[in-house]
Design a protein around this motif. Structure first.
Motif, PDB file in Angstrom:
ATOM      1  N   GLY A  51     -76.968 -20.603  34.359  1.00  0.00           N
ATOM      2  CA  GLY A  51     -77.735 -19.397  34.668  1.00  0.00           C
ATOM      3  C   GLY A  51     -79.113 -19.769  35.173  1.00  0.00           C
ATOM      4  N   THR A  52     -79.574 -19.037  36.145  1.00  0.00           N
ATOM      5  CA  THR A  52     -80.893 -19.343  36.709  1.00  0.00           C
ATOM      6  C   THR A  52     -81.931 -18.378  36.136  1.00  0.00           C
ATOM      7  N   SER A  53     -83.095 -18.932  35.862  1.00  0.00           N
ATOM      8  CA  SER A  53     -84.119 -18.071  35.285  1.00  0.00           C
ATOM      9  C   SER A  53     -85.519 -18.551  35.651  1.00  0.00           C
ATOM     10  N   ALA A  54     -86.380 -17.567  35.870  1.00  0.00           N
ATOM     11  CA  ALA A  54     -87.765 -17.873  36.223  1.00  0.00           C
ATOM     12  C   ALA A  54     -88.612 -18.116  34.965  1.00  0.00           C
ATOM     13  N   ARG A  55     -88.094 -17.676  33.823  1.00  0.00           N
ATOM     14  CA  ARG A  55     -88.914 -17.731  32.608  1.00  0.00           C
ATOM     15  C   ARG A  55     -88.324 -18.674  31.577  1.00  0.00           C
ATOM     16  N   GLY A  56     -89.202 -19.185  30.686  1.00  0.00           N
ATOM     17  CA  GLY A  56     -88.719 -19.893  29.508  1.00  0.00           C
ATOM     18  C   GLY A  56     -88.248 -18.835  28.500  1.00  0.00           C
ATOM     19  N   ARG A  57     -87.409 -19.214  27.574  1.00  0.00           N
ATOM     20  CA  ARG A  57     -86.881 -18.247  26.589  1.00  0.00           C
ATOM     21  C   ARG A  57     -87.444 -18.533  25.208  1.00  0.00           C
ATOM     22  N   LYS A  58     -87.370 -17.514  24.344  1.00  0.00           N
ATOM     23  CA  LYS A  58     -87.868 -17.693  22.969  1.00  0.00           C
ATOM     24  C   LYS A  58     -87.083 -18.780  22.256  1.00  0.00           C
ATOM     25  N   PHE A  86     -76.917 -15.743  38.992  1.00  0.00           N
ATOM     26  CA  PHE A  86     -78.239 -15.260  39.400  1.00  0.00           C
ATOM     27  C   PHE A  86     -78.444 -13.845  38.883  1.00  0.00           C
ATOM     28  N   GLY A  87     -79.707 -13.508  38.646  1.00  0.00           N
ATOM     29  CA  GLY A  87     -80.004 -12.201  38.049  1.00  0.00           C
ATOM     30  C   GLY A  87     -80.403 -11.144  39.067  1.00  0.00           C
ATOM     31  N   ARG A  88     -80.731  -9.998  38.527  1.00  0.00           N
ATOM     32  CA  ARG A  88     -81.125  -8.870  39.380  1.00  0.00           C
ATOM     33  C   ARG A  88     -82.511  -9.127  39.967  1.00  0.00           C
ATOM     34  N   GLU A  89     -82.694  -8.591  41.168  1.00  0.00           N
ATOM     35  CA  GLU A  89     -83.981  -8.801  41.859  1.00  0.00           C
ATOM     36  C   GLU A  89     -85.165  -8.350  40.991  1.00  0.00           C
ATOM     37  N   ASN A  90     -85.021  -7.200  40.300  1.00  0.00           N
ATOM     38  CA  ASN A  90     -86.195  -6.674  39.588  1.00  0.00           C
ATOM     39  C   ASN A  90     -86.341  -7.182  38.158  1.00  0.00           C
ATOM     40  N   HIS A  91     -85.215  -7.441  37.442  1.00  0.00           N
ATOM     41  CA  HIS A  91     -85.451  -7.943  36.090  1.00  0.00           C
ATOM     42  C   HIS A  91     -84.557  -9.098  35.658  1.00  0.00           C
ATOM     43  N   GLY A  92     -84.045  -9.818  36.622  1.00  0.00           N
ATOM     44  CA  GLY A  92     -83.358 -11.064  36.292  1.00  0.00           C
ATOM     45  C   GLY A  92     -82.126 -10.888  35.415  1.00  0.00           C
ATOM     46  N   HIS A 104     -79.425 -23.627  31.568  1.00  0.00           N
ATOM     47  CA  HIS A 104     -80.304 -22.784  32.379  1.00  0.00           C
ATOM     48  C   HIS A 104     -80.935 -23.661  33.454  1.00  0.00           C
ATOM     49  N   ILE A 105     -81.005 -23.117  34.640  1.00  0.00           N
ATOM     50  CA  ILE A 105     -81.660 -23.840  35.731  1.00  0.00           C
ATOM     51  C   ILE A 105     -82.986 -23.153  35.995  1.00  0.00           C
ATOM     52  N   HIS A 106     -84.029 -23.950  35.991  1.00  0.00           N
ATOM     53  CA  HIS A 106     -85.330 -23.395  36.361  1.00  0.00           C
ATOM     54  C   HIS A 106     -85.828 -24.120  37.608  1.00  0.00           C
ATOM     55  N   ILE A 107     -86.094 -23.362  38.659  1.00  0.00           N
ATOM     56  CA  ILE A 107     -86.683 -23.952  39.874  1.00  0.00           C
ATOM     57  C   ILE A 107     -88.176 -24.081  39.590  1.00  0.00           C
ATOM     58  N   PRO A 108     -88.723 -25.297  39.648  1.00  0.00           N
ATOM     59  CA  PRO A 108     -90.094 -25.496  39.175  1.00  0.00           C
ATOM     60  C   PRO A 108     -91.149 -24.908  40.112  1.00  0.00           C
ATOM     61  N   TYR A 113     -96.895 -17.932  38.643  1.00  0.00           N
ATOM     62  CA  TYR A 113     -96.069 -16.886  39.258  1.00  0.00           C
ATOM     63  C   TYR A 113     -94.710 -17.498  39.561  1.00  0.00           C
ATOM     64  N   SER A 114     -93.896 -17.598  38.550  1.00  0.00           N
ATOM     65  CA  SER A 114     -92.704 -18.441  38.656  1.00  0.00           C
ATOM     66  C   SER A 114     -91.499 -17.716  39.257  1.00  0.00           C
ATOM     67  N   SER A 115     -91.597 -16.397  39.404  1.00  0.00           N
ATOM     68  CA  SER A 115     -90.429 -15.626  39.805  1.00  0.00           C
ATOM     69  C   SER A 115     -90.270 -15.571  41.325  1.00  0.00           C
ATOM     70  N   LEU A 116     -89.194 -16.174  41.813  1.00  0.00           N
ATOM     71  CA  LEU A 116     -88.909 -16.140  43.251  1.00  0.00           C
ATOM     72  C   LEU A 116     -88.062 -14.913  43.561  1.00  0.00           C
ATOM     73  N   ASN A 117     -88.008 -14.550  44.837  1.00  0.00           N
ATOM     74  CA  ASN A 117     -87.034 -13.523  45.231  1.00  0.00           C
ATOM     75  C   ASN A 117     -85.639 -14.088  44.975  1.00  0.00           C
ATOM     76  N   LEU A 118     -84.740 -13.222  44.643  1.00  0.00           N
ATOM     77  CA  LEU A 118     -83.364 -13.649  44.368  1.00  0.00           C
ATOM     78  C   LEU A 118     -82.792 -14.503  45.507  1.00  0.00           C
ATOM     79  N   MET A 120     -84.224 -16.271  47.739  1.00  0.00           N
ATOM     80  CA  MET A 120     -84.871 -17.584  47.845  1.00  0.00           C
ATOM     81  C   MET A 120     -84.315 -18.529  46.780  1.00  0.00           C
ATOM     82  N   ALA A 121     -84.149 -17.997  45.571  1.00  0.00           N
ATOM     83  CA  ALA A 121     -83.628 -18.825  44.482  1.00  0.00           C
ATOM     84  C   ALA A 121     -82.189 -19.252  44.793  1.00  0.00           C
ATOM     85  N   VAL A 122     -81.402 -18.324  45.344  1.00  0.00           N
ATOM     86  CA  VAL A 122     -80.024 -18.661  45.709  1.00  0.00           C
ATOM     87  C   VAL A 122     -80.032 -19.774  46.746  1.00  0.00           C
TER      88      VAL A 122
HETATM   89  N1  SAH Z   1     -88.498 -10.966  36.511  1.00  0.00           N
HETATM   90  C1  SAH Z   1     -87.273 -11.683  36.552  1.00  0.00           C
HETATM   91  C2  SAH Z   1     -87.172 -12.405  37.844  1.00  0.00           C
HETATM   92  C3  SAH Z   1     -86.109 -11.910  38.695  1.00  0.00           C
HETATM   93  S1  SAH Z   1     -86.031 -12.874  40.125  1.00  0.00           S
HETATM   94  C4  SAH Z   1     -87.207 -12.740  35.472  1.00  0.00           C
HETATM   95  O1  SAH Z   1     -88.257 -13.102  34.989  1.00  0.00           O
HETATM   96  O2  SAH Z   1     -86.111 -13.241  35.169  1.00  0.00           O
HETATM   97  C5  SAH Z   1     -84.364 -12.663  40.507  1.00  0.00           C
HETATM   98  C6  SAH Z   1     -83.481 -13.871  40.206  1.00  0.00           C
HETATM   99  O3  SAH Z   1     -83.864 -14.963  41.022  1.00  0.00           O
HETATM  100  C7  SAH Z   1     -83.553 -14.390  38.795  1.00  0.00           C
HETATM  101  O4  SAH Z   1     -82.724 -13.669  37.918  1.00  0.00           O
HETATM  102  C8  SAH Z   1     -83.002 -15.790  38.999  1.00  0.00           C
HETATM  103  O5  SAH Z   1     -81.616 -15.737  39.164  1.00  0.00           O
HETATM  104  C9  SAH Z   1     -83.629 -16.162  40.319  1.00  0.00           C
HETATM  105  N2  SAH Z   1     -84.917 -16.863  40.174  1.00  0.00           N
HETATM  106  C10 SAH Z   1     -86.136 -16.411  40.546  1.00  0.00           C
HETATM  107  N3  SAH Z   1     -87.084 -17.351  40.306  1.00  0.00           N
HETATM  108  C11 SAH Z   1     -86.440 -18.415  39.772  1.00  0.00           C
HETATM  109  C12 SAH Z   1     -86.871 -19.699  39.316  1.00  0.00           C
HETATM  110  N4  SAH Z   1     -88.150 -20.082  39.365  1.00  0.00           N
HETATM  111  N5  SAH Z   1     -85.932 -20.544  38.838  1.00  0.00           N
HETATM  112  C13 SAH Z   1     -84.619 -20.185  38.803  1.00  0.00           C
HETATM  113  N6  SAH Z   1     -84.173 -18.984  39.214  1.00  0.00           N
HETATM  114  C14 SAH Z   1     -85.054 -18.107  39.696  1.00  0.00           C
END
Ligand code: SAH
Length: 244
Positions: A51-58, A86-92, A104-108, A113-118, A120-122
């Motif tokens: 699973g891809t995620s922009a955030r660290g988890r608890k 991959f998650g939803r554009e607005n709330h992952g 979990h895959i995190h793109i560094p 501002y770690s959240s990329l557009n969906l 772009m992350a794909v």
């Molecule tokens: N606010 C949401 C971000 C949604 S961005 C959140 O914090 O999860 C939409 C999707 O793009 C995310 O669900 C993930 O699949 C992917 N994405 C965005 N930034 C990413 C990152 N830095 N690393 C990995 N996946 C990312």
């Protein structure tokens, strides 16, 4: 990027005209996309789920860097289906969804501002998978795109490399021209020729490039000579005028 197996979980709209427009010719991927209503259905047959995620988890989860994820996906795909989620554009992805994943895959990205557009992350992940695939192509040396930069002397360069004699001839010519145009003084050379040597050696000149550079130098000499002659002539002319 060579991937073709798209699964959509409970899409807001599908088939969707905008998605076809954006696919720009890759509509076959949309035509054969599988639509399911839950993530569980989508990953049921998979042996590895990332699973891809922009955030660290608890609760920390095994996090894997994109290139390692590509390697892992390729390795695991020998055993069965691998899913990149991959998650939803607005709330992952929700915590529950992320807990369905082995890694979990995190793109560094920038942590501020770690959240990329969906999309772009794909694309980043598809690129990593593609690179991993190309590197492993049979024959050992992979794709031409992965080879180090080609230089004169390498197979495939269109002109043979210049031999030292010709490069030295060019350096002498260059020095002479620089003296002629009053840019360089042999009695006060500083590091000019050393630095120019370093510059041109770094370029790794081929025979045609040497010919072009020598041609330019000759043209400069001719033109500087002509300018000198013109100056002398006009000086002579004006002197003649003054005398008149
Ligand atoms: N606010 C949401 C971000 C949604 S961005 C959140 O914090 O999860 C939409 C999707 O793009 C995310 O669900 C993930 O699949 C992917 N994405 C965005 N930034 C990413 C990152 N830095 N690393 C990995 N996946 C990312």
């Amino acid at each position: 990027m060579g991937l073709g197996n798209l699964w959509l979980v409970n899409p807001a709209s599908f088939p969707d005209e905008a998605s076809y427009a954006r696919a720009a010719g890759a509509s076959d991927i949309l035509d054969k996309a599988t639509v399911v209503s839950t993530l569980d259905e989508a990953i049921a047959d998979c042996v590895c789920v990332m699973g891809t995620s922009a955030r660290g988890r608890k609760v920390p989860w095994p996090v894997i860097a994109p290139p390692d994820a590509a390697a892992k996906a390729s390795q695991q795909s020998e055993a069965g289906q691998v899913a990149l989620v991959f998650g939803r554009e607005n709330h992952g992805l929700s915590n529950e969804e992320l807990q369905r994943c082995h890694f979990h895959i995190h793109i560094p990205s920038n942590p501020d501002y770690s959240s990329l557009n969906l999309a772009m992350a794909v694309q980043v992940m598809c690129y990593e998978l593609r690179m991993h695939y190309l590197k492993g192509l049979e024959g050992g040396d992979g794709s031409p795109y992965l080879k180090p930069m080609m230089v004169p002397g390498d197979e495939g360069w269109d002109v043979p490399p210049a031999p030292v004699r010709d490069v030295e001839g060019f350096f002498s010519h260059l020095e002479q021209v620089l003296v002629d145009v009053d840019f360089h003084r042999r009695d006060n050379p500083r590091q000019l020729m050393t630095r120019l040597r370093r510059l041109f050696q770094r370029a790794g000149l081929d025979q045609m490039e040497i010919n072009i550079l020598r041609g330019i130098l000759t043209a400069v000499q001719k033109s500087a000579g002509a300018a000198d002659t013109a100056k002398n002539t006009s000086r002579a002319g004006s002197t003649a005028g003054e005398q008149e």
